[in-house]
Motif scaffolding. Structure first.
Motif, PDB file in Angstrom:
ATOM      1  N   LEU A 351       0.980  -1.233   0.037  1.00  0.00           N
ATOM      2  CA  LEU A 351      -0.091   0.104   0.029  1.00  0.00           C
ATOM      3  C   LEU A 351       1.130   1.527   0.016  1.00  0.00           C
ATOM      4  N   GLU A 352       2.023   1.112   0.612  1.00  0.00           N
ATOM      5  CA  GLU A 352       2.707   2.230   0.555  1.00  0.00           C
ATOM      6  C   GLU A 352       3.416   2.920  -0.741  1.00  0.00           C
ATOM      7  N   ALA A 353       3.320   2.059  -1.747  1.00  0.00           N
ATOM      8  CA  ALA A 353       3.962   2.544  -2.950  1.00  0.00           C
ATOM      9  C   ALA A 353       2.735   2.870  -3.997  1.00  0.00           C
ATOM     10  N   ILE A 354       1.571   3.132  -3.429  1.00  0.00           N
ATOM     11  CA  ILE A 354       0.615   3.780  -3.979  1.00  0.00           C
ATOM     12  C   ILE A 354       0.389   5.191  -3.690  1.00  0.00           C
ATOM     13  N   PHE A 355       0.209   6.169  -4.778  1.00  0.00           N
ATOM     14  CA  PHE A 355      -0.026   7.621  -4.525  1.00  0.00           C
ATOM     15  C   PHE A 355      -1.226   8.109  -5.335  1.00  0.00           C
ATOM     16  N   SER A 356      -1.720   9.059  -5.085  1.00  0.00           N
ATOM     17  CA  SER A 356      -2.895   9.607  -5.710  1.00  0.00           C
ATOM     18  C   SER A 356      -3.007  11.226  -5.904  1.00  0.00           C
ATOM     19  N   LYS A 357      -3.354  11.725  -7.126  1.00  0.00           N
ATOM     20  CA  LYS A 357      -3.657  13.158  -7.205  1.00  0.00           C
ATOM     21  C   LYS A 357      -4.683  13.264  -8.090  1.00  0.00           C
ATOM     22  N   ASP A 358      -5.797  14.022  -7.834  1.00  0.00           N
ATOM     23  CA  ASP A 358      -7.080  14.434  -8.808  1.00  0.00           C
ATOM     24  C   ASP A 358      -7.651  13.202  -9.050  1.00  0.00           C
ATOM     25  N   SER A 359      -7.715  12.251  -8.208  1.00  0.00           N
ATOM     26  CA  SER A 359      -8.442  11.010  -8.467  1.00  0.00           C
ATOM     27  C   SER A 359      -7.661  10.135  -9.277  1.00  0.00           C
ATOM     28  N   ILE A 360      -6.433  10.483  -9.692  1.00  0.00           N
ATOM     29  CA  ILE A 360      -5.694   9.532 -10.590  1.00  0.00           C
ATOM     30  C   ILE A 360      -4.934   8.790  -9.622  1.00  0.00           C
ATOM     31  N   THR A 361      -4.672   7.334  -9.453  1.00  0.00           N
ATOM     32  CA  THR A 361      -3.942   6.521  -8.688  1.00  0.00           C
ATOM     33  C   THR A 361      -2.455   6.214  -9.665  1.00  0.00           C
ATOM     34  N   TYR A 362      -1.248   6.298  -9.011  1.00  0.00           N
ATOM     35  CA  TYR A 362      -0.189   6.162  -9.573  1.00  0.00           C
ATOM     36  C   TYR A 362       0.866   5.560  -8.872  1.00  0.00           C
ATOM     37  N   VAL A 363       1.972   5.233  -9.499  1.00  0.00           N
ATOM     38  CA  VAL A 363       3.330   4.636  -8.445  1.00  0.00           C
ATOM     39  C   VAL A 363       4.392   5.487  -9.209  1.00  0.00           C
ATOM     40  N   TYR A 364       5.540   5.321  -8.297  1.00  0.00           N
ATOM     41  CA  TYR A 364       6.840   5.807  -8.922  1.00  0.00           C
ATOM     42  C   TYR A 364       7.575   4.529  -9.213  1.00  0.00           C
ATOM     43  N   LYS A 365       7.685   4.303 -10.623  1.00  0.00           N
ATOM     44  CA  LYS A 365       8.222   3.219 -11.149  1.00  0.00           C
ATOM     45  C   LYS A 365       9.579   3.355 -11.630  1.00  0.00           C
ATOM     46  N   LYS A 366      10.554   2.543 -11.439  1.00  0.00           N
ATOM     47  CA  LYS A 366      11.788   2.564 -11.725  1.00  0.00           C
ATOM     48  C   LYS A 366      11.867   2.004 -13.095  1.00  0.00           C
ATOM     49  N   SER A 367      12.533   2.962 -14.052  1.00  0.00           N
ATOM     50  CA  SER A 367      12.841   2.533 -15.564  1.00  0.00           C
ATOM     51  C   SER A 367      14.459   2.708 -15.849  1.00  0.00           C
ATOM     52  N   GLY A 368      14.958   1.561 -15.604  1.00  0.00           N
ATOM     53  CA  GLY A 368      16.458   1.778 -16.053  1.00  0.00           C
ATOM     54  C   GLY A 368      17.066   2.773 -14.965  1.00  0.00           C
ATOM     55  N   PHE A 369      17.536   3.685 -15.491  1.00  0.00           N
ATOM     56  CA  PHE A 369      18.452   4.570 -14.601  1.00  0.00           C
ATOM     57  C   PHE A 369      17.347   5.851 -14.364  1.00  0.00           C
ATOM     58  N   SER A 370      16.260   5.829 -14.636  1.00  0.00           N
ATOM     59  CA  SER A 370      15.130   7.107 -14.366  1.00  0.00           C
ATOM     60  C   SER A 370      13.913   6.319 -13.720  1.00  0.00           C
ATOM     61  N   VAL A 371      13.213   7.222 -13.159  1.00  0.00           N
ATOM     62  CA  VAL A 371      11.976   7.276 -12.596  1.00  0.00           C
ATOM     63  C   VAL A 371      10.769   7.919 -13.186  1.00  0.00           C
ATOM     64  N   THR A 372       9.795   7.026 -13.424  1.00  0.00           N
ATOM     65  CA  THR A 372       8.562   7.578 -14.120  1.00  0.00           C
ATOM     66  C   THR A 372       7.379   7.576 -13.157  1.00  0.00           C
ATOM     67  N   LYS A 373       6.410   8.482 -13.202  1.00  0.00           N
ATOM     68  CA  LYS A 373       5.127   8.583 -12.613  1.00  0.00           C
ATOM     69  C   LYS A 373       4.150   7.880 -13.356  1.00  0.00           C
ATOM     70  N   LYS A 374       3.729   6.557 -12.915  1.00  0.00           N
ATOM     71  CA  LYS A 374       2.897   5.579 -13.837  1.00  0.00           C
ATOM     72  C   LYS A 374       1.476   5.722 -13.386  1.00  0.00           C
ATOM     73  N   GLN A 375       0.578   5.830 -13.938  1.00  0.00           N
ATOM     74  CA  GLN A 375      -0.856   5.500 -13.500  1.00  0.00           C
ATOM     75  C   GLN A 375      -1.261   3.976 -13.575  1.00  0.00           C
ATOM     76  N   VAL A 376      -1.708   3.672 -12.511  1.00  0.00           N
ATOM     77  CA  VAL A 376      -2.076   2.472 -12.437  1.00  0.00           C
ATOM     78  C   VAL A 376      -3.603   2.044 -11.930  1.00  0.00           C
ATOM     79  N   LYS A 377      -4.359   1.029 -12.355  1.00  0.00           N
ATOM     80  CA  LYS A 377      -5.592   0.821 -11.776  1.00  0.00           C
ATOM     81  C   LYS A 377      -5.335  -0.502 -10.583  1.00  0.00           C
TER      82      LYS A 377
END
Length: 415
Positions: A351-377
């Motif tokens: 549960l700690e990995a789940i974040f939300s903003k403006d009713s959008i649920t997302y995670v911080y996903k590690k992509s190689g050497f970078s980090v992306t904010k990825k929407q999830v259901k």
């Protein structure tokens, strides 16, 4: 030379990789970032509660059931064998305080002595009174016979004398009949009085015998075989030495059936909506950590009650244990894992990995050497994890805490 050149090149490559990683990774400023991997497997949701083992079938051991007849309200338990004692039918269980009954027995004996004395006195008075009445009847009868003989011998007497004798005889006849009737009435009166005092003696003697029998019943014996458990009052406290029983609640102890056990537990207002009848439960025991039994929810209270010592509302839940174990005893503390939801082969993250903003649920996903904010259901969740229905794949790496410097980064939305 070749080995030295290779070593130098390797060191330079590692330094480049380190600086490249630091450049593309979020600035930490000394902060430690935690990550986790997206897992795939069986997902379960459990409500964990603490409860108490008890028998669903027990035989009550009661004190006397006729206390109200003797105007006894509260009788204290004077002696009681230790809880958990194994007994057989007819074994001694305990004893009630006989003080109140002994007082009534003393009063009854005094009343009986007085009633018997009154009976004897009335018997003597009746005998004497009726004897006097019979003597009086005999005297009148004797006078009547004398007058009758005198009348027979006065045939040569003047008419006035004869008339006088006839009048005397007639009067004696009336007196005799009246006295005879009075005797019958007095005899019936005497019999009625004797019946009354006799009934009083019988009543008091019967009351005394009942009190003596009641006193015998103050010593309690087992009504069957089993293990003694102390009976609980309405407030949860156990009846023990010094506690009281009443005509409305004469139970002193109980003999539980150890083959029919349940766990009685309570759930809070948040968890109770998840708990339904027939849910599977894993029941553990604090006293025996190695023992775990399977149970099933048999009853869920519709009305909450205040938890003792606080204003928190809790709801009672009954869990029937399947099978039996000779080590399990009533009163043992249980830990109950109530399985409220189960789904197989699903993706999940903490549960700690789940974040939300403006009713959008997302995670911080590690992509190689970078980090992306990825929407999830997300789907169902438990106390620790949540199901991911879209947006991540198995073995993806996500952050458990928010990396700094990415507040304004755009959220990569789902297609």
């Amino acid at each position: 030379m070749n080995k030295k050149r290779i070593a130098i090149i390797s060191i330079i490559a590692l330094i480049l990789i380190y600086f490249t990683y630091n450049y593309f990774s979020p600035s930490s400023d000394g902060q430690l970032y935690l990550t986790t991997q997206v897992n795939k497997g069986d997902f379960i949701s459990e409500v964990i509660t603490s409860g108490e083992a008890q028998s669903t079938s027990l035989k009550k051991i009661n004190g006397p059931d006729n206390l109200r007849k003797f105007r006894l309200r509260e009788i204290k338990i004077q002696d009681l064998i230790p809880e958990g004692t194994i007994v057989k039918k007819g074994d001694y269980i305990g004893r009630l305080d006989p003080s109140d009954v002994n007082e009534q027995i003393i009063d009854a004996r005094l009343n009986l002595e007085g009633a018997e004395a009154k009976f004897t006195q009335q018997q003597l008075d009746t005998t004497l009174s009726l004897k006097q009445e019979r003597n009086s009847l005999k005297d009148i009868s004797f006078n009547r016979e004398e007058t009758r003989l005198e009348l027979k011998q006065s045939i040569y007497e003047p008419p006035a004398t004869i008339k006088k004798l006839e009048n005397n005889l007639e009067k004696l006849e009336r007196d005799f009949l009246e006295k005879q009737e009075n005797y019958k009435i007095k005899k019936r009166q005497a019999n009625a009085i004797m019946v009354e005092v006799s009934n009083k003696v019988f009543k008091i003697r019967n009351e005394l015998n009942n009190l003596l029998n009641l006193l015998k019943s103050f010593t309690i014996y087992s009504s069957g075989n089993g293990m003694i458990t102390y009976f609980k009052n309405w407030d949860g406290s156990k009846k023990k030495v010094g506690s009281s029983i009443s005509p409305w609640d004469p139970t002193i102890a109980s003999l539980p059936d150890l083959t029919k056990m349940e766990s009685k537990t309570y759930a809070n207002e948040v968890d109770i909506r998840k708990i339904k009848k027939n849910l599977t439960v894993k029941v553990g025991f604090d006293a025996f950590p190695d023992i775990e039994m399977v149970g099933v929810v048999t009853d869920v209270a519709n009305v909450g009650e205040n938890k003792r010592g606080s204003d928190v509302k809790v709801f009672q839940v009954s869990i029937k244990l399947e099978g039996s174990d000779k080590n399990i005893r009533p009163g043992m503390t249980t830990s109950n894992k109530i399985l409220t939801f189960e789904q197989k082969d699903v993706l999940s993250i903490p549960l700690e990995a789940i974040f939300s903003k403006d009713s959008i649920t997302y995670v911080y996903k590690k992509s190689g050497f970078s980090v992306t904010k990825k929407q999830v259901k997300i789907g169902d969740s438990n106390n620790d994890s949540v199901i991911i229905t879209d947006g991540l794949n198995e073995e993806d790496i996500v952050y458990l805490n928010k990396p700094e410097g990415l507040n304004t980064a755009p959220i990569v939305k789902l297609n």
